[in-house]
Design an enzyme around this catalytic site. Sequence first.
Site, short mmCIF file in Angstrom:
data_model
loop_
_atom_site.label_atom_id
_atom_site.label_comp_id
_atom_site.label_asym_id
_atom_site.label_seq_id
_atom_site.Cartn_x
_atom_site.Cartn_y
_atom_site.Cartn_z
N GLU A 75 0.95 -1.22 -0.09
CA GLU A 75 -0.13 0.00 0.07
C GLU A 75 0.93 1.20 0.01
O GLU A 75 0.45 2.41 0.30
CB GLU A 75 -1.02 0.08 1.18
CG GLU A 75 -1.90 -1.29 1.23
CD GLU A 75 -2.80 -1.42 2.60
OE1 GLU A 75 -3.74 -0.70 2.36
OE2 GLU A 75 -2.10 -1.73 3.51
N GLY A 129 21.64 8.56 8.09
CA GLY A 129 22.29 9.09 9.19
C GLY A 129 21.40 9.42 10.36
O GLY A 129 21.84 10.14 11.30
N LYS A 134 24.04 5.27 14.12
CA LYS A 134 23.56 5.62 13.08
C LYS A 134 22.80 4.56 12.58
O LYS A 134 23.27 3.42 12.61
CB LYS A 134 24.45 6.14 12.35
CG LYS A 134 25.21 7.65 12.48
CD LYS A 134 25.87 8.59 11.57
CE LYS A 134 26.39 9.84 12.14
NZ LYS A 134 27.05 10.67 11.04
N ARG A 159 11.10 2.74 16.46
CA ARG A 159 9.90 3.46 16.96
C ARG A 159 10.54 4.78 17.38
O ARG A 159 11.52 5.03 17.76
CB ARG A 159 9.25 2.80 18.26
CG ARG A 159 10.16 2.70 19.53
CD ARG A 159 9.42 2.07 20.48
NE ARG A 159 10.10 2.13 21.72
CZ ARG A 159 9.82 1.37 22.67
NH1 ARG A 159 8.99 0.33 22.86
NH2 ARG A 159 10.74 1.46 23.94
N ARG A 160 9.40 5.91 17.56
CA ARG A 160 9.84 6.94 18.05
C ARG A 160 9.28 7.13 19.48
O ARG A 160 7.97 7.36 19.67
CB ARG A 160 9.37 8.13 17.24
CG ARG A 160 9.83 9.49 17.81
CD ARG A 160 9.34 10.80 16.52
NE ARG A 160 9.90 10.58 15.31
CZ ARG A 160 10.98 10.97 15.05
NH1 ARG A 160 11.77 11.41 15.88
NH2 ARG A 160 11.61 10.86 13.70
#
Length: 343
Positions: A221, A287, A304, A317-318
């Site tokens: 998708e 980076g 990195k 994940r954030r």
Amino acid sequence: MSEIYSIGFGVGTCNGKGEWLEVYYPQPLLKPEAAVASAIQEVLGIDSGNHALALDPAQLQPLAERLAEAGASRQAEILQQFAHTQRPLVAVVLHADEAPESVPEAYLKLHLLSHRLVKPHETCLDGIFGKLVNVAWTNQGAIDLAELPQRQLEARLKGELLDVDCVDKFPKMTNYVVPQGVRIAHTARVRLGAYLGEGTTIMHEGFVNFNAGTAGPGMIEGRISAGVFVGAGSDLGGGCSTMGTLSGGGNIVISVGENCLLGANAGIGIPLGDRCTVEAGLYITAGTKVALLDDAGELVEHVKARDLAGKPDLLFRRNSTNGAVECLTNKSAVELNEALHSN
């Protein structure tokens, strides 16, 4: 007689100057058997090198007979059908897998990909953009852009509409090849030269460029950019993106491993190993600074993202509190709905 890398007998379109715009190959061959190669070379009078030859109608019957004797019955049938058309015909014989030097050669290589005879990066496409022609793709076929205004006028004078679907160097794949066992909701979003493995589903917002594709099965998708290959069992969520190498993507070949999940509106600029997940809305470039967490959720070190390229079983994940990008062990791999992808 020398070996042949690939051959294709095609029917196509030329402009008013006799220049090729596009070619359709009903059934290209990759590394044909020696008897087939010998028959083609003898009738066409060639021995080595890569050739794109206009087919003389007088050659069709003897070539068909020799191919039938060599066991290439389908190729013989195609040539017999060619005898009943006035369209431009071409025979492309490639002794070596080299950069295409003409429109017919380029189209043969794109067909090899979409026919699943080679996978992305398995055939040389160097310089293909410079060989392909920008074409108006219409309901009356391919039209040279310089000839389009006159064709539009002629259609209007007949009370007809010349419908221009798009202007591009690459046509949509399904006008040339429809691979077995796939679903494509919006055919204009899959270019010729895409490789779609059996069990692949391309939803309306999914996109697959040339020299890219899926091993299958898979749910697409999002965007599969040129050069990107997606492993079996992976799911690309709505609006997600993979970074290609055509426009400023560098020389890193991006890929997605098996049983991976890219959440909606996520993106990657590094290759993913098997069983990786990128949460919705998170775009990871080479980076990007990533906090590595252990199984207890404690910080191990900062790296990195390029240092994690190709490694399996990762969850990106954030952190919803401080915004940091984190990586930890992925506890569960994506599982596709078997009924949805059985086709």
